[in-house]
Design a protein around this motif. Structure first.
Motif, PDB file in Angstrom:
ATOM      1  N   SER A   1      12.856 -10.082 -22.578  1.00  0.00           N
ATOM      2  CA  SER A   1      13.534 -10.963 -21.626  1.00  0.00           C
ATOM      3  C   SER A   1      13.539 -12.381 -22.182  1.00  0.00           C
ATOM      4  CB  SER A   1      12.801 -10.920 -20.281  1.00  0.00           C
ATOM      5  OG  SER A   1      13.560 -11.566 -19.291  1.00  0.00           O
TER       6      SER A   1
ATOM      7  N   ARG B   1      10.426  -4.198 -17.201  1.00  0.00           N
ATOM      8  CA  ARG B   1      11.347  -5.349 -17.108  1.00  0.00           C
ATOM      9  C   ARG B   1      11.790  -5.666 -15.689  1.00  0.00           C
ATOM     10  NH1 ARG B   1      16.663  -4.691 -20.112  1.00  0.00           N
ATOM     11  NH2 ARG B   1      16.585  -6.699 -21.149  1.00  0.00           N
TER      12      ARG B   1
ATOM     13  N   ALA C   1      10.834 -14.027  -2.392  1.00  0.00           N
ATOM     14  CA  ALA C   1      11.137 -12.826  -3.183  1.00  0.00           C
ATOM     15  C   ALA C   1      11.983 -13.161  -4.392  1.00  0.00           C
ATOM     16  CB  ALA C   1      11.873 -11.810  -2.325  1.00  0.00           C
ATOM     17  N   ASN C   2      12.949 -14.043  -4.172  1.00  0.00           N
ATOM     18  CA  ASN C   2      13.901 -14.396  -5.220  1.00  0.00           C
ATOM     19  C   ASN C   2      14.649 -15.631  -4.720  1.00  0.00           C
ATOM     20  OD1 ASN C   2      16.447 -14.568  -6.643  1.00  0.00           O
ATOM     21  ND2 ASN C   2      16.037 -12.516  -7.423  1.00  0.00           N
TER      22      ASN C   2
ATOM     23  N   ARG D   1      17.957 -15.604 -12.764  1.00  0.00           N
ATOM     24  CA  ARG D   1      18.070 -14.418 -11.896  1.00  0.00           C
ATOM     25  C   ARG D   1      17.083 -14.414 -10.733  1.00  0.00           C
ATOM     26  NH1 ARG D   1      22.010 -10.421 -13.041  1.00  0.00           N
ATOM     27  NH2 ARG D   1      23.035 -11.234 -14.889  1.00  0.00           N
TER      28      ARG D   1
ATOM     29  N   ASN E   1       6.322 -13.795  -6.641  1.00  0.00           N
ATOM     30  CA  ASN E   1       6.383 -13.076  -5.354  1.00  0.00           C
ATOM     31  C   ASN E   1       4.995 -12.502  -5.042  1.00  0.00           C
ATOM     32  OD1 ASN E   1       6.627 -11.081  -3.389  1.00  0.00           O
ATOM     33  ND2 ASN E   1       8.611 -10.359  -4.110  1.00  0.00           N
TER      34      ASN E   1
ATOM     35  N   TRP F   1      16.822 -16.123 -18.524  1.00  0.00           N
ATOM     36  CA  TRP F   1      17.222 -14.988 -17.674  1.00  0.00           C
ATOM     37  C   TRP F   1      16.338 -14.950 -16.420  1.00  0.00           C
ATOM     38  CZ3 TRP F   1      15.687 -10.701 -15.058  1.00  0.00           C
ATOM     39  CH2 TRP F   1      16.663  -9.787 -14.672  1.00  0.00           C
TER      40      TRP F   1
ATOM     41  N   CYS G   1       5.667  -7.192   2.270  1.00  0.00           N
ATOM     42  CA  CYS G   1       6.046  -8.620   2.252  1.00  0.00           C
ATOM     43  C   CYS G   1       6.337  -9.162   3.648  1.00  0.00           C
ATOM     44  CB  CYS G   1       7.242  -8.829   1.345  1.00  0.00           C
ATOM     45  SG  CYS G   1       7.019  -8.093  -0.283  1.00  0.00           S
TER      46      CYS G   1
ATOM     47  N   MET H   1      10.625  -0.698  -8.418  1.00  0.00           N
ATOM     48  CA  MET H   1      11.601  -1.311  -7.511  1.00  0.00           C
ATOM     49  C   MET H   1      13.015  -1.144  -8.045  1.00  0.00           C
ATOM     50  SD  MET H   1      11.768  -5.183  -6.099  1.00  0.00           S
ATOM     51  CE  MET H   1      12.010  -5.918  -7.699  1.00  0.00           C
TER      52      MET H   1
ATOM     53  N   GLY I   1      15.952  -3.027  -7.888  1.00  0.00           N
ATOM     54  CA  GLY I   1      16.207  -4.423  -7.516  1.00  0.00           C
ATOM     55  C   GLY I   1      17.536  -4.703  -6.835  1.00  0.00           C
ATOM     56  N   LYS I   2      18.616  -4.085  -7.324  1.00  0.00           N
ATOM     57  CA  LYS I   2      19.941  -4.451  -6.806  1.00  0.00           C
ATOM     58  C   LYS I   2      20.121  -4.152  -5.316  1.00  0.00           C
ATOM     59  CE  LYS I   2      23.497  -4.936 -10.237  1.00  0.00           C
ATOM     60  NZ  LYS I   2      23.211  -6.341 -10.294  1.00  0.00           N
TER      61      LYS I   2
HETATM   62  C1  LIG Z   1      15.140  -7.815 -10.008  1.00  0.00           C
HETATM   63  C2  LIG Z   1      16.395  -8.672 -10.073  1.00  0.00           C
HETATM   64  C3  LIG Z   1      16.045 -10.118 -10.373  1.00  0.00           C
HETATM   65  C4  LIG Z   1      17.291  -8.138 -11.190  1.00  0.00           C
HETATM   66  O1  LIG Z   1      18.507  -8.865 -11.225  1.00  0.00           O
HETATM   67  P1  LIG Z   1      19.876  -8.110 -11.313  1.00  0.00           P
HETATM   68  O2  LIG Z   1      20.929  -9.120 -11.418  1.00  0.00           O
HETATM   69  O3  LIG Z   1      19.968  -7.126 -10.169  1.00  0.00           O
HETATM   70  O4  LIG Z   1      19.706  -7.361 -12.687  1.00  0.00           O
HETATM   71  P2  LIG Z   1      20.169  -5.900 -13.115  1.00  0.00           P
HETATM   72  O5  LIG Z   1      19.049  -4.946 -12.934  1.00  0.00           O
HETATM   73  O6  LIG Z   1      21.499  -5.541 -12.499  1.00  0.00           O
HETATM   74  O7  LIG Z   1      20.420  -6.152 -14.641  1.00  0.00           O
HETATM   75  C5  LIG Z   1      21.457  -7.045 -15.101  1.00  0.00           C
HETATM   76  C6  LIG Z   1      21.348  -7.137 -16.600  1.00  0.00           C
HETATM   77  O8  LIG Z   1      20.121  -7.806 -16.949  1.00  0.00           O
HETATM   78  C7  LIG Z   1      19.321  -6.955 -17.783  1.00  0.00           C
HETATM   79  N1  LIG Z   1      17.944  -7.121 -17.396  1.00  0.00           N
HETATM   80  C8  LIG Z   1      17.240  -6.457 -16.443  1.00  0.00           C
HETATM   81  N2  LIG Z   1      15.988  -6.926 -16.373  1.00  0.00           N
HETATM   82  C9  LIG Z   1      15.898  -7.887 -17.288  1.00  0.00           C
HETATM   83  C10 LIG Z   1      14.871  -8.745 -17.685  1.00  0.00           C
HETATM   84  N3  LIG Z   1      13.650  -8.722 -17.110  1.00  0.00           N
HETATM   85  N4  LIG Z   1      15.118  -9.658 -18.641  1.00  0.00           N
HETATM   86  C11 LIG Z   1      16.321  -9.719 -19.237  1.00  0.00           C
HETATM   87  N5  LIG Z   1      17.347  -8.933 -18.909  1.00  0.00           N
HETATM   88  C12 LIG Z   1      17.132  -8.026 -17.949  1.00  0.00           C
HETATM   89  C13 LIG Z   1      19.834  -5.554 -17.532  1.00  0.00           C
HETATM   90  O9  LIG Z   1      19.592  -4.731 -18.655  1.00  0.00           O
HETATM   91  C14 LIG Z   1      21.300  -5.788 -17.305  1.00  0.00           C
HETATM   92  O10 LIG Z   1      21.935  -5.943 -18.558  1.00  0.00           O
HETATM   93  P3  LIG Z   1      23.436  -5.404 -18.786  1.00  0.00           P
HETATM   94  O11 LIG Z   1      24.287  -6.179 -17.837  1.00  0.00           O
HETATM   95  O12 LIG Z   1      23.680  -5.700 -20.220  1.00  0.00           O
HETATM   96  O13 LIG Z   1      23.387  -3.939 -18.452  1.00  0.00           O
HETATM   97  C15 LIG Z   1      17.176  -8.606  -8.740  1.00  0.00           C
HETATM   98  O14 LIG Z   1      17.752  -7.332  -8.570  1.00  0.00           O
HETATM   99  C16 LIG Z   1      16.325  -8.908  -7.571  1.00  0.00           C
HETATM  100  O15 LIG Z   1      15.798  -9.996  -7.456  1.00  0.00           O
HETATM  101  N6  LIG Z   1      16.213  -7.988  -6.614  1.00  0.00           N
HETATM  102  C17 LIG Z   1      15.424  -8.185  -5.436  1.00  0.00           C
HETATM  103  C18 LIG Z   1      13.991  -8.108  -5.817  1.00  0.00           C
HETATM  104  C19 LIG Z   1      13.117  -8.538  -4.727  1.00  0.00           C
HETATM  105  O16 LIG Z   1      13.360  -9.528  -4.128  1.00  0.00           O
HETATM  106  N7  LIG Z   1      12.093  -7.770  -4.512  1.00  0.00           N
HETATM  107  C20 LIG Z   1      11.115  -8.085  -3.598  1.00  0.00           C
HETATM  108  C21 LIG Z   1      11.522  -7.759  -2.246  1.00  0.00           C
HETATM  109  S1  LIG Z   1      10.103  -7.819  -1.394  1.00  0.00           S
END
Ligand SMILES: CC(C)(COP(=O)(O)OP(=O)(O)OC[C@H]1O[C@@H](n2cnc3c(N)ncnc32)[C@H](O)[C@@H]1OP(=O)(O)O)[C@@H](O)C(=O)NCCC(=O)NCCS
Length: 343
Positions: A42, A165, A270-271, A50, A299, A46, A126, A231, A233-234
């Protein structure tokens, strides 16, 4: 005896409940994004864009669930102007107290000096702090309890696969505590809460403890594998950003308030993008103070809301007496939110 003959005695104390004092504990060790990037593929950029996280705290061996809880609780008790013996109920919300029994609350009550207090743990991930405040509010208003200590505490780093990740950069450790006691005026609004077990699979332990022990079969090279958090995430992001804004709006409505009466907004940390999406949906005024503790703390599940409130009060960004909307949401899926007056 008929209902008419039954004379229920309710102790006389103020009719409402309020949060009297808050305390928190942050583990010493700061883990920045550069360190996380030595564990997963990572980048700092990023993670920041994110999730909004720059660094988080991971507990060291001595910073146990009990140690962190007691540190936060002692501060909350002191700031409430109480002696620990005046605490008659202890509620600990956690998903990382690794003893099935006894509860963390019973021993924390003893160690604190809240001798003989009613004590129990709750598992609401949470949303745990808001669940605890809702219960404490009801206990105080019925006269069942007078001073309830609500603790949100987690050592999520124990249950995180540091090479995953999708979770390694998010989860962190810490504790927050609040004393809920009697008030002559309303200072905790009705809770809006609920669950959606159909989506339980979105944030869950990889497997239950019994299966983890069995799957090791006794001859697995590393011994039993510790279950970790997993988790998706999406969908969690979508659920939190859209459904939770509605729940927060309902909590505001049930408290009889309008968006422009809220002075402080503390959603579960959370985010940062979830916080921003909720802010847009709720149309809170520009002047509202918004908790962004996730940037430095990650978090911390049940601990995140009291940690964030304590930070806002300590920095002077928020003040005692302000109206604050809090909402927690997470694994279950479960959620809870209410309006409170800051101590
Ligand atoms: C976890 C979270 C940050 C991920 O973000 P996202 O935009 O959904 O990321 P995705 O899983 O769709 O991945 C998007 C891209 O980033 C990449 N990626 C995923 N994790 C990564 C990391 N840690 N570092 C770098 N790249 C990463 C993926 O491979 C993907 O690449 P691609 O587009 O080339 O396929 C987000 O989904 C989130 O915050 N979800 C809620 C989590 C939360 O709040 N949980 C607690 C609730 S209590």
């Amino acid at each position: 005896m008929t209902a008419a003959e039954l004379r229920l005695h309710v102790p006389e104390q103020d009719r409402y409940a309020k949060i009297m004092g808050i305390g928190s504990y942050r583990p010493r060790r700061v883990v920045d994004n550069a360190e996380i990037c030595t564990l997963i593929d990572s980048t700092d950029e990023w993670i920041r864009t994110r999730s909004g996280i720059r660094e988080r705290r991971w507990a060291s061996a001595d910073e146990t669930v009990h140690m962190m809880s007691l540190a936060a609780a002692r501060t909350a008790v002191e700031r409430s102007g109480l002696h620990p013996a005046q605490v008659d109920t202890v509620i600990v919300s956690t998903v990382t107290h690794l003893w099935q029994t006894p509860s963390a609350a019973a021993t924390i009550a003893s160690e604190l000096g809240a001798t003989g207090a009613a004590a129990f743990d709750i598992s609401a991930a949470c949303a745990g702090f808001c669940y605890g405040v809702a219960m404490a509010d009801s206990l105080v208003r019925t006269g069942s309890s007078t001073h309830v200590l609500v603790i949100g505490v987690e050592r999520l780093s124990d249950l995180t696969n540091r090479g995953d990740r999708s979770t390694a950069f998010i989860f962190a450790d810490g504790a927050g505590a609040a004393i809920v006691g009697p008030s002559p005026t309303p200072a905790i609004g009705p809770v809006v809460w609920g669950s959606d077990g159909d989506q339980a699979h979105l944030i869950t332990q990889t497997e239950p403890w019994d299966r983890a022990m069995d799957s090791a079969g006794g001859d697995s090279p590393g011994g039993p594998q510790w279950p970790v958090l997993r988790m998706d995430g999406k969908p969690v992001f979508k659920w939190a950003a859209f459904t939770m804004a509605k729940a927060a709006a309902e909590a505001l409505d049930r408290a009889g308030g309008a968006a422009d009466e809220i002075e402080v907004f503390v959603p579960h940390q959370a985010n940062m993008r979830i916080t921003d999406a909720m802010l847009r949906a709720l149309r809170l005024p520009e002047s509202v103070v918004v908790a962004r503790d996730i940037e430095r703390q990650g978090n911390t599940s049940a601990a995140s809301i009291p940690l964030a409130i304590d930070a806002l009060l300590a920095s002077g960004e928020a003040r005692s007496g302000q109206t604050c909307l809090i909402i927690g949401f997470g694994a279950g899926l479960v959620y809870a939110g209410q309006v409170i007056v800051l101590p």
